[in-house]
Design an enzyme around this catalytic site. Structure first.
Site, PDB file in Angstrom:
ATOM      1  N   HIS A 374       0.840  -1.199   0.000  1.00  0.00           N
ATOM      2  CA  HIS A 374       0.000   0.000   0.000  1.00  0.00           C
ATOM      3  C   HIS A 374       0.879   1.255   0.000  1.00  0.00           C
ATOM      4  CE1 HIS A 374      -3.702  -2.309   1.178  1.00  0.00           C
ATOM      5  NE2 HIS A 374      -2.753  -3.155   1.515  1.00  0.00           N
ATOM      6  N   LYS A 566     -10.761  11.998   6.345  1.00  0.00           N
ATOM      7  CA  LYS A 566      -9.702  11.000   6.159  1.00  0.00           C
ATOM      8  C   LYS A 566      -8.611  11.305   7.168  1.00  0.00           C
ATOM      9  CE  LYS A 566      -9.457  12.345   1.714  1.00  0.00           C
ATOM     10  NZ  LYS A 566      -9.277  11.283   0.778  1.00  0.00           N
ATOM     11  N   ARG A 567      -7.612  10.431   7.289  1.00  0.00           N
ATOM     12  CA  ARG A 567      -6.513  10.732   8.199  1.00  0.00           C
ATOM     13  C   ARG A 567      -5.883  12.077   7.816  1.00  0.00           C
ATOM     14  NH1 ARG A 567      -4.908   6.662  12.042  1.00  0.00           N
ATOM     15  NH2 ARG A 567      -3.211   8.061  12.543  1.00  0.00           N
ATOM     16  N   LYS A 572      -2.230  14.588   2.019  1.00  0.00           N
ATOM     17  CA  LYS A 572      -3.669  14.602   1.709  1.00  0.00           C
ATOM     18  C   LYS A 572      -4.201  16.038   1.620  1.00  0.00           C
ATOM     19  CE  LYS A 572      -4.779  10.038   3.706  1.00  0.00           C
ATOM     20  NZ  LYS A 572      -5.643   9.278   2.784  1.00  0.00           N
ATOM     21  N   THR A 677      -9.782   4.979  -0.818  1.00  0.00           N
ATOM     22  CA  THR A 677     -11.049   4.237  -0.909  1.00  0.00           C
ATOM     23  C   THR A 677     -12.206   5.105  -0.448  1.00  0.00           C
ATOM     24  OG1 THR A 677     -10.528   3.312   1.248  1.00  0.00           O
ATOM     25  CG2 THR A 677     -10.152   1.893  -0.660  1.00  0.00           C
ATOM     26  N   LYS A 681     -16.619   5.454  -1.687  1.00  0.00           N
ATOM     27  CA  LYS A 681     -17.831   5.448  -0.860  1.00  0.00           C
ATOM     28  C   LYS A 681     -18.706   6.651  -1.174  1.00  0.00           C
ATOM     29  CE  LYS A 681     -15.090   3.017   2.420  1.00  0.00           C
ATOM     30  NZ  LYS A 681     -14.274   3.000   3.614  1.00  0.00           N
TER      31      LYS A 681
HETATM   32  N1  PLP Z   1     -10.891   5.833   7.753  1.00  0.00           N
HETATM   33  C1  PLP Z   1     -12.153   5.393   7.693  1.00  0.00           C
HETATM   34  C2  PLP Z   1     -12.946   5.253   8.960  1.00  0.00           C
HETATM   35  C3  PLP Z   1     -12.753   5.086   6.480  1.00  0.00           C
HETATM   36  O1  PLP Z   1     -14.012   4.634   6.427  1.00  0.00           O
HETATM   37  C4  PLP Z   1     -11.995   5.282   5.303  1.00  0.00           C
HETATM   38  C5  PLP Z   1     -12.606   5.012   4.028  1.00  0.00           C
HETATM   39  O2  PLP Z   1     -12.165   4.338   3.193  1.00  0.00           O
HETATM   40  C6  PLP Z   1     -10.669   5.719   5.401  1.00  0.00           C
HETATM   41  C7  PLP Z   1     -10.164   6.001   6.640  1.00  0.00           C
HETATM   42  C8  PLP Z   1      -9.795   5.944   4.178  1.00  0.00           C
HETATM   43  O3  PLP Z   1     -10.145   7.122   3.527  1.00  0.00           O
HETATM   44  P1  PLP Z   1      -9.270   7.706   2.312  1.00  0.00           P
HETATM   45  O4  PLP Z   1      -9.148   6.619   1.311  1.00  0.00           O
HETATM   46  O5  PLP Z   1     -10.105   8.846   1.814  1.00  0.00           O
HETATM   47  O6  PLP Z   1      -7.980   8.148   2.874  1.00  0.00           O
END
Ligand code: PLP
Length: 830
Positions: A374, A566-567, A572, A677, A681
């Site tokens: 990843h 997101k984190r 980001k 991801t 969603k």
């Molecule tokens: N944290 C949570 C609780 C999530 O549901 C998601 C969704 O995929 C993520 C982190 C990752 O988000 P991103 O891909 O936008 O960094």
């Protein structure tokens, strides 16, 4: 009456299916009340919402267990090739609604509860999140488990049962504070403790040579043994009886510990030492990108790998007398490098304990492991100091050295004596701190190395693992990540789910998500538009209520809800978002009053956790809250602009926020997000994306078209040259102005924010916020313009959902099953 294999035989047992628990409303009511009385031990005439939730959860669990037993029995009988998914993290969230929906009995439960005076949704809110992971990687594991179960694959997930999940984020005076997440405080009805499924896991000690069969063999004499106890979490599929297992290990003291102290009478110290063993599975590391050189982390990795492999090998040996078919029955998936000690462990077990010849064991290892990375940056790759490994796992270090020796000899034959390349490709890194490169170990020993999106795979081939790709191009592949539509539409957005089923004339899309494409034909239908907007409005109202309850800020649902959750990471670029909001605020303030009617009202929502030691990320959270404080209390701006920071972002918060979002931001500097991801969603829920061409967004563009999203920013191939320019890189005046506002203390905390401002100015702007600012503002302006035309917006929203089918984890899992793992569905008969 439900005899096992031995009493009535498997076939007969399936004939007794009518004896399973009934799911009509009165049976469900009786069941719930029985659990109130006998499991929760409350009177059935007096119990509160939480006790009702517990009883309800146990009732659902009973039904899960029935299916789970049948599935396991069926797998045992058929003995198919199984996939074992090894991951340090699973971000499961809540289980009640998801389980009841996948079992197909959620509505029956809702009816049954109504008569008892309870609401299903209200009880579902009583459940805490199982947050045994950090972010994307961990939620991916959870989505993939759902798809594996739904698609009838014979799969097991293996991980750690942390006592403390990801910390709870509390915001005080705008700063992040971490609180421990003791999620097991009130019990966990979704797991089954398997006191009889325990394995000893060994650490430390020495390796000795022993005479064996006329030769020598290695014997590891451990210094400490800890017991691993299994906790099983049944994972139900949707539209199938198949219910698979997520087996999580908890550390318990072993009887073998410190007998010496007992015997010498130091009873108290012996007991205290025993308790120390439990710390192995006590806490999740809260960093989501790097885990360098920590002994506890390494102990966690080996603990879960060793227990899982003992379990897997025991299961195999139950029905096989030798290892000839091992690779035909077992596929091991490494979710990132975290479980890659499994490679050395399989070698150790096969050679030292099962007494296979080294070459034969090596042949097996090369056939069973696949690895998914990843990571985007070489610096993010995990390394374990040799000293640490030598003390904790001395035999494993020897094995890794032996693997490396053979591999380097082979490599020399292939690439010659190119010492630079040989040293780059070696599993062992020499240097100030001699280390083991876990990614190199995983690549050398796996038959397939997967990336998580197409551009990520290109980065792996051309940069991160270029040397390996040139040597073994056939090993490299990618499976673009996906998310499960069961959790992310059906569970979290029931009204959209019902609307989709109505307009498609079927619920089949829940298992066959490509059917969502059928919405394309209706994208201009006025009736659908009206219903679509109504569903979205109700979701926004729900979110607005949450925002008010949580922050006291009242927001208007006619405003555009613009979300970034997101984190928190520099790459980001939440900071870009916040500076964009400052710019918007500044523009409104400097506008003629008469022009303000043209402003598209926005509610900007940001949420996410910062790793506790990540100072810049913590400052970004504080800045967000400081800017919010100023804007939300400025009567001059009113409903035109609001900013809220949603604390404690987790799966349940995501389930609430995503269905209510109009626009969502995925704005990482191109070349930094392996996949992403979250975007998938939002897409499924009809939210429009404002994004850079990074990670899986590139593939999203292909599915839904550039015209249906708002794209901006430097392209991946442009980034290195732009960085080279350093301070000479031109940035727009607006950017300099908003940074100055922060620097000058317009939002207070001038000294605290200084280092944040320094990060994006004076040639330090590594993530190119300044360079991308202009095109970011243009993309935002395009979003405003589109939002004003609600018909256009609704069509784009419908097309986003319609085009999201490719981003289901069902597709990802099917690709893994066929191309990487070589497994077939094994469906439990009804
Ligand atoms: N944290 C949570 C609780 C999530 O549901 C998601 C969704 O995929 C993520 C982190 C990752 O988000 P991103 O891909 O936008 O960094």
């Amino acid at each position: 009456l439900r005899g096992g294999e031995t009493r009535v035989g498997v076939e007969n047992m399936f004939g007794l299916m009518d004896r399973f628990l009934k799911s009509d409303p009165s049976s469900l009511q009786k069941d719930i009340l029985d659990h109130v009385e006998y499991t929760v031990a409350r009177s059935r005439f007096s119990f509160d919402d939480f006790e009702a939730y517990q009883a309800l959860a146990h009732s659902v669990r009973d039904r899960l267990i029935e299916r789970w037993h049948d599935t396991q029995l069926h797998f045992k009988k058929k003995d198919p090739k199984r996939i074992y998914f090894l991951s340090m993290e699973f971000l499961m969230g809540r289980s009640l609604s998801n389980s009841a929906i996948n079992l197909g009995i959620r509505d029956q439960y809702a009816d049954a509860l109504k008569e008892l005076g309870f609401e299903f949704e209200v009880l579902a809110e009583q459940e805490g999140d199982a947050a045994l992971g950090n972010g994307g990687l961990a939620r991916l594991s959870a989505c993939q488990m759902d798809s594996l179960a739904t698609m009838d694959y014979p799969a097991w997930g293996y991980g750690l049962r942390y006592q403390y999940g990801l910390f709870r984020q509390v915001i005080l005076d705008g700063y992040q504070h971490e609180q421990p997440d003791y999620w097991l405080n009130f019990g966990n009805p979704w797991e089954i403790e398997r006191v009889h499924v325990t394995y000893p896991v060994k650490f430390y000690g020495t390796v000795e040579d022993e005479n064996f069969n006329g030769g020598k063999r290695k014997v590891w004499l451990p210094g400490e043994t800890v017991e691993a106890v299994a906790y099983d979490n049944p994972i139900p599929g949707h539209g199938t009886r198949n219910t698979i297992t997520l087996r999580l290990w908890a550390a318990k003291p072993s009887d073998q510990i410190d007998m010496e102290s007992y015997n010498t009478g130091d009873y108290i110290n012996a007991v205290v030492n025993r308790q120390r063993a439990e710390t192995i599975s006590s806490v999740l590391f809260p960093d989501d990108r790097s885990y360098q050189g920590k002994e506890l982390r390494l102990k966690q990795q080996y603990f879960f790998v060793s227990a899982s492999l003992q379990d897997i090998i025991r299961r195999f040996k139950d029905s096989h007398s030798n290892f000839d078919d091992f690779h035909e029955k077992v596929a091991l998936q490494l979710n990132d490098t975290h479980p890659s000690l499994a490679i050395a462990e399989v070698m150790r077990v096969l050679v030292d304990e099962e007494h296979l010849d080294w070459n034969r064991a090596w042949d097996i290892v090369c056939k069973i492991f696949s690895f998914t990375t990843h990571t985007v940056l070489p610096e993010g790759l995990e390394k374990v100091p040799v000293d640490l490994l030598e003390s904790l796992l001395p035999r494993h270090l020897q094995i890794i050295y032996d693997i490396n020796f053979d591999y380097i000899e082979e490599l020399k034959k292939k690439i010659g004596l190119d010492y630079d390349r040989l040293s780059r490709m070696s599993i062992v890194e020499d240097g100030a701190i001699k280390s083991i490169r876990m990614a190199n170990l995983a690549i050398v020993c796996s038959h397939t190395v997967n990336g998580v999106s197409r551009v990520h795979s290109e980065l792996l081939k051309t940069r991160v693992f270029k040397d390996f790709y040139e040597l073994w191009p056939h090993k490299f592949d990618y499976k673009t990540n996906g998310v499960t539509q069961r959790r992310w539409i059906v569970v979290s957005n029931p009204s959209l789910s019902a609307l989709i089923s109505k307009w498609l004339g079927t619920e089949a899309w829940i298992r066959d998500v490509d059917l969502l494409a059928g919405l394309q034909e209706q994208a201009a239908n006025a009736d659908l538009h009206e219903e679509w907007r109504m569903v979205r409005k109700v979701n926004k109202m729900r979110l607005a209520e949450y925002i008010e309850a949580m922050s006291g800020v009242k927001v208007s649902v006619s405003a555009m809800f613009d979300v970034q959750i997101k984190r928190i990471h520099e790459y980001k670029r939440q900071l870009l978002n916040i500076l964009g909001i400052v710019h918007r605020y500044d523009c409104i303030k400097n506008m003629e009053k008469s022009d303000r009617t043209k402003v598209v009202p926005r509610v900007c929502i940001i949420g996410g956790k910062a790793a506790p030691g990540y100072e810049i990320a913590r400052k970004i959270i504080k800045l967000c809250n400081a800017v919010a404080e100023k804007i939300n209390n400025d009567p001059d701006v009113g409903d035109l602009l609001k900013l809220v920071f949603i604390p404690d972002y987790n799966v349940s918060v995501a389930e609430l926020v995503i269905p209510g979002a109009d626009l969502s931001q995925h704005i990482s500097t191109a070349g930094h997000e392996a996949s992403g991801t979250g975007s998938m969603k939002f897409l499924m829920n009809g939210c429009l994306l404002l994004a850079t061409e990074d990670g899986s967004t590139v593939e999203i563009i292909e599915e839904i078209g550039k015209d249906n999203m708002f794209l901006f920013g430097a392209k991946m191939h442009e980034v290195p040259a732009l960085r080279e320019k350093g301070p000479a890189l031109k940035v727009p005046l607006q950017f300099a102005r908003v940074v100055r506002m922060v620097r000058d203390g317009y939002f207070g905390f001038q000294d605290y924010f200084e280092s944040l401002c320094d990060k994006v100015e004076g040639g330090n702007d590594f993530y190119l916020l300044g360079y991308d600012f202009q095109s970011y503002l243009e993309a935002q302006a395009a979003a405003d313009k589109a939002f004003v035309d609600q018909e256009k917006w609704t069509r784009m929203s419908i097309l986003s959902t319609a085009g999201s089918g490719r981003f289901s984890s069902d597709r990802t899992i099917e690709e893994y099953a066929e191309k990487t793992w070589g497994i077939e569905p094994c469906r439990c008969p009804f």
